[in-house]
Design a protein around this motif. Structure first.
Motif, PDB file in Angstrom:
ATOM      1  N   SER A 149       0.619  -1.071  -0.407  1.00 25.15           N
ATOM      2  CA  SER A 149      -0.255  -0.007   0.392  1.00 25.15           C
ATOM      3  C   SER A 149       0.973   1.164  -0.110  1.00 25.15           C
ATOM      4  CB  SER A 149      -0.828   0.212   1.386  1.00 25.15           C
ATOM      5  OG  SER A 149      -0.065   0.127   1.971  1.00 25.15           O
ATOM      6  N   TYR A 150       2.128   1.542   0.463  1.00 28.21           N
ATOM      7  CA  TYR A 150       2.774   2.530   0.446  1.00 28.21           C
ATOM      8  C   TYR A 150       3.357   2.972  -0.565  1.00 28.21           C
ATOM      9  CZ  TYR A 150       6.736   5.216   0.826  1.00 28.21           C
ATOM     10  OH  TYR A 150       7.487   6.274   0.781  1.00 28.21           O
ATOM     11  N   THR A 151       3.183   1.815  -1.362  1.00 25.21           N
ATOM     12  CA  THR A 151       4.226   2.307  -3.154  1.00 25.21           C
ATOM     13  C   THR A 151       3.206   2.159  -3.914  1.00 25.21           C
ATOM     14  OG1 THR A 151       6.059   0.121  -2.442  1.00 25.21           O
ATOM     15  CG2 THR A 151       5.650   1.001  -4.882  1.00 25.21           C
ATOM     16  N   PHE A 152       1.805   2.339  -3.934  1.00 23.70           N
ATOM     17  CA  PHE A 152       0.953   2.545  -4.089  1.00 23.70           C
ATOM     18  C   PHE A 152       0.636   4.655  -4.040  1.00 23.70           C
ATOM     19  CE2 PHE A 152      -3.787   3.482  -4.142  1.00 23.70           C
ATOM     20  CZ  PHE A 152      -3.709   2.872  -6.135  1.00 23.70           C
ATOM     21  N   PHE A 153       0.782   4.423  -2.994  1.00 18.40           N
ATOM     22  CA  PHE A 153       0.033   5.617  -1.987  1.00 18.40           C
ATOM     23  C   PHE A 153       1.161   6.567  -2.756  1.00 18.40           C
ATOM     24  CE2 PHE A 153      -4.064   3.668   1.191  1.00 18.40           C
ATOM     25  CZ  PHE A 153      -4.387   4.053  -0.178  1.00 18.40           C
ATOM     26  N   ASN A 154       2.152   6.416  -2.366  1.00 21.75           N
ATOM     27  CA  ASN A 154       3.267   6.947  -2.642  1.00 21.75           C
ATOM     28  C   ASN A 154       3.793   7.200  -4.504  1.00 21.75           C
ATOM     29  OD1 ASN A 154       6.560   7.160  -3.359  1.00 21.75           O
ATOM     30  ND2 ASN A 154       6.093   8.233  -1.700  1.00 21.75           N
ATOM     31  N   HIS A 155       3.947   6.792  -5.213  1.00 24.51           N
ATOM     32  CA  HIS A 155       3.826   7.315  -6.600  1.00 24.51           C
ATOM     33  C   HIS A 155       2.531   8.250  -7.092  1.00 24.51           C
ATOM     34  CE1 HIS A 155       5.821   3.857  -7.870  1.00 24.51           C
ATOM     35  NE2 HIS A 155       5.614   3.204  -7.963  1.00 24.51           N
ATOM     36  N   LEU A 156       0.815   8.533  -5.805  1.00 22.05           N
ATOM     37  CA  LEU A 156      -0.237   9.106  -6.333  1.00 22.05           C
ATOM     38  C   LEU A 156       0.319  10.389  -5.209  1.00 22.05           C
ATOM     39  CD1 LEU A 156      -3.207   6.755  -6.119  1.00 22.05           C
ATOM     40  CD2 LEU A 156      -1.973   7.473  -8.029  1.00 22.05           C
ATOM     41  N   GLY A 157       0.828  10.238  -4.347  1.00 22.63           N
ATOM     42  CA  GLY A 157       1.460  11.228  -3.336  1.00 22.63           C
ATOM     43  C   GLY A 157       0.166  11.812  -2.651  1.00 22.63           C
ATOM     44  N   ARG A 158       0.100  10.297  -1.718  1.00 17.76           N
ATOM     45  CA  ARG A 158      -0.790  10.605  -1.418  1.00 17.76           C
ATOM     46  C   ARG A 158      -0.800   9.805   0.599  1.00 17.76           C
ATOM     47  NH1 ARG A 158      -6.668  10.981  -3.048  1.00 17.76           N
ATOM     48  NH2 ARG A 158      -6.964  11.572  -4.971  1.00 17.76           N
ATOM     49  N   ASP A 159       0.625   9.770   0.921  1.00 19.17           N
ATOM     50  CA  ASP A 159       1.176   9.662   1.791  1.00 19.17           C
ATOM     51  C   ASP A 159       1.314  10.405   2.962  1.00 19.17           C
ATOM     52  OD1 ASP A 159       2.894   9.709  -0.633  1.00 19.17           O
ATOM     53  OD2 ASP A 159       4.564   9.311   0.886  1.00 19.17           O
ATOM     54  N   ILE A 160       0.528   9.622   4.185  1.00 18.83           N
ATOM     55  CA  ILE A 160       1.066  10.753   5.139  1.00 18.83           C
ATOM     56  C   ILE A 160       2.302  10.590   5.814  1.00 18.83           C
ATOM     57  CG2 ILE A 160       0.120  11.876   7.059  1.00 18.83           C
ATOM     58  CD1 ILE A 160      -2.788  10.777   6.410  1.00 18.83           C
ATOM     59  N   ILE A 161       3.371  12.112   5.666  1.00 16.59           N
ATOM     60  CA  ILE A 161       4.184  11.804   6.118  1.00 16.59           C
ATOM     61  C   ILE A 161       4.437  12.996   7.393  1.00 16.59           C
ATOM     62  CG2 ILE A 161       7.076  12.375   5.957  1.00 16.59           C
ATOM     63  CD1 ILE A 161       5.934  10.258   4.205  1.00 16.59           C
ATOM     64  N   THR A 162       4.589  11.878   8.336  1.00 20.27           N
ATOM     65  CA  THR A 162       4.619  12.913  10.146  1.00 20.27           C
ATOM     66  C   THR A 162       6.285  13.325  10.409  1.00 20.27           C
ATOM     67  OG1 THR A 162       3.991  10.829  10.838  1.00 20.27           O
ATOM     68  CG2 THR A 162       2.453  12.657  10.428  1.00 20.27           C
ATOM     69  N   GLY A 163       7.206  11.749  10.048  1.00 24.58           N
ATOM     70  CA  GLY A 163       8.197  11.625  10.680  1.00 24.58           C
ATOM     71  C   GLY A 163       7.739  11.443  12.218  1.00 24.58           C
ATOM     72  N   TYR A 164       8.632  11.309  13.179  1.00 30.43           N
ATOM     73  CA  TYR A 164       8.770  10.079  14.239  1.00 30.43           C
ATOM     74  C   TYR A 164       7.958  11.279  15.236  1.00 30.43           C
ATOM     75  CZ  TYR A 164      10.096   8.620  19.194  1.00 30.43           C
ATOM     76  OH  TYR A 164       9.471   8.334  20.390  1.00 30.43           O
TER      77      TYR A 164
END
Length: 444
Positions: free
Chosen positions: A413-428
């Motif tokens: 799922s990460y690869t999928f959403f990363n391709h679409l720019g829909r992954d949420i990045i917060t860091g620790y």
């Protein structure tokens, strides 16, 4: 605590609303604020969760977990010169919070850092007197960060068993029931290392239902599980017969955990200072302010992530088609912790897998948007915390030559959403109160 890539996410349908609601949920889980609201000082008297203790000696702080560093900082700021020292284990470690050492442990699988840090913490407790007040700051991740194996068990044994149970889909209660049988410090057993007459455990809950005996494997709480249950868990996931005889012997007849009524429990009081429901309510308050009627479905969501995604999608579709359990504009909120049974070789986690399943189920329904995020900032084996979806995701992916179902089946799922720019990045994030799911539904 904020979403690092919010600039790109706010451009998505209802992306501004979802990202802001998620940030409100994170703010409510801030461990510093949570401790500050539960602990007060009046001279040499410390009030904790409504109980007052006159400190005859000093205050000492030990702990472990993703949020425990900030919890320790709060205690130093609140209690000042009463704090004599302590040892707190975090995933990052390093530095100090006033007189308190911050040391590094390993997460999610305990290794050498965890072992050395745990020995340091227990050694520190040897110098604590009966008249002192000990704070134990506990939060999610503590099970891996703090560990001393039972006699006859190696840390590698615990790491292997824990890793296999997680890989095969065991939930947190099942996982920690087994861990407690292999540990000298879990299941209330940490209390046996503390001589002080007063022990206050401040807990940021990352466990569905806030079970004290499951958060960080309940080091200061009576254990509600049994060795028989732990054995059933190992058999359920096909591990019992694979274990070496020496490990099975410890589980079957080793030193058991602390049970309700044990005299050692008289000196401790356990206080939950933050949990999932608090975060859901905070997000709901924001959503109400921007025009959505918030409805908290549950803070105890469990089960397979992809199945939970389909169930949540069915509720969202019911809102659109039938106005049940409410009419748009409506916000559905849920929290908890699902699991992923890994069958593929991809990258992802339960939040992104839930979102991908949800997106498949709402295909074409442009008035629905949703997000799911782990409040610790880490989702499975990916660098993302979660994802943002809507009814147009599937068509968007297919137009780019991506097959959503293929990615779902490969646990990618990460690869999928990363391709679409829909992954949420917060860091620790420095906290953990499980996962937060939010769907916003507009009128058609």
């Amino acid at each position: 605590m904020s979403i690092r890539n919010r600039e790109s996410l706010v451009k998505l349908p209802r992306g501004e609303v979802l990202t802001k609601a998620l940030e409100e949920a994170l703010a409510a889980a801030d461990p510093y604020t949570a401790v500050a609201s539960s602990v007060k000082r009046r001279g040499d008297v410390v009030e904790v969760g409504g109980k007052a203790v006159e400190v005859g000696g000093g205050v000492h702080v030990v702990g472990f977990g993703k949020a425990s560093g900030k919890m320790a900082e709060a205690l130093v700021d609140l209690l000042g010169d009463l704090v004599r020292g302590g040892v707190v284990i975090t995933p990052t470690g390093g530095g100090r919070a006033g007189p308190i050492e911050l040391v590094k442990g390993d997460h999610p699988i305990p290794k050498d850092n965890t072992l050395s840090a745990s020995h340091r913490l227990v050694e520190y407790l040897e110098g604590v007197g009966e008249g002192d007040l000990v704070f134990v700051v506990i939060s999610g991740g503590g099970s891996a960060l703090f560990e001393l194996p039972e006699e006859g068990i190696q840390l590698e044994d615990i790491a292997h068993v824990s890793g296999e149970l997680m890989r095969r889909g065991a939930d947190i209660v099942e996982l920690n029931a087994v861990r407690k049988r292999l540990s000298r410090v879990k299941g209330g057993k940490l209390l046996k290392f503390i001589k002080a007459r007063h022990v206050a455990s401040l807990i940021v809950s990352d466990v569905v239902g806030d079970r004290l005996d499951t958060i960080a494997s309940g080091p200061t709480a009576p254990d509600g599980t049994t060795r028989e249950f732990a054995i059933r868990v190992l058999k359920k996931y096909g591990l019992w017969e694979e274990l070496p005889t020496r490990i099975r012997a410890v589980i079957e007849s080793g030193g058991d955990t602390v049970k309700e009524g044990d005299p050692v429990l008289a000196k401790v009081w356990n206080i939950i200072v933050a949990n999932n429901l608090t975060s859901l309510r905070s997000a709901g308050g924001y959503l109400k302010g921007v025009g959505y009627s918030p409805l908290i479905l549950t803070s105890m969501l469990e089960g397979e992530a992809r199945e939970a995604g389909r169930v949540l999608a069915s509720v969202a579709k019911s809102v659109v088609y039938h106005g049940l359990p409410g009419r748009p504009p409506l916000a559905l909120l849920a929290g908890g912790e699902t699991v992923v049974t890994v069958r593929g070789g991809g990258r992802g986690g339960r939040n992104q897998e839930l979102c991908l399943s949800f997106a498949l189920a709402i295909r074409g329904m442009r008035n629905i948007s949703a997000a799911c995020m782990g409040t610790d900032g880490v989702d499975g084996n990916s660098p993302a915390a979660g994802a943002v979806v809507d009814g147009g995701v599937v068509e968007e992916a297919e137009a780019r030559g991506l097959d959503p179902l293929e990615y779902l089946n490969n646990n990618d799922s990460y690869t999928f959403f990363n391709h679409l720019g829909r992954d949420i990045i917060t860091g620790y994030t420095g906290t953990n109160v499980n996962d937060v799911f939010i769907a916003v539904i507009d009128p058609t």
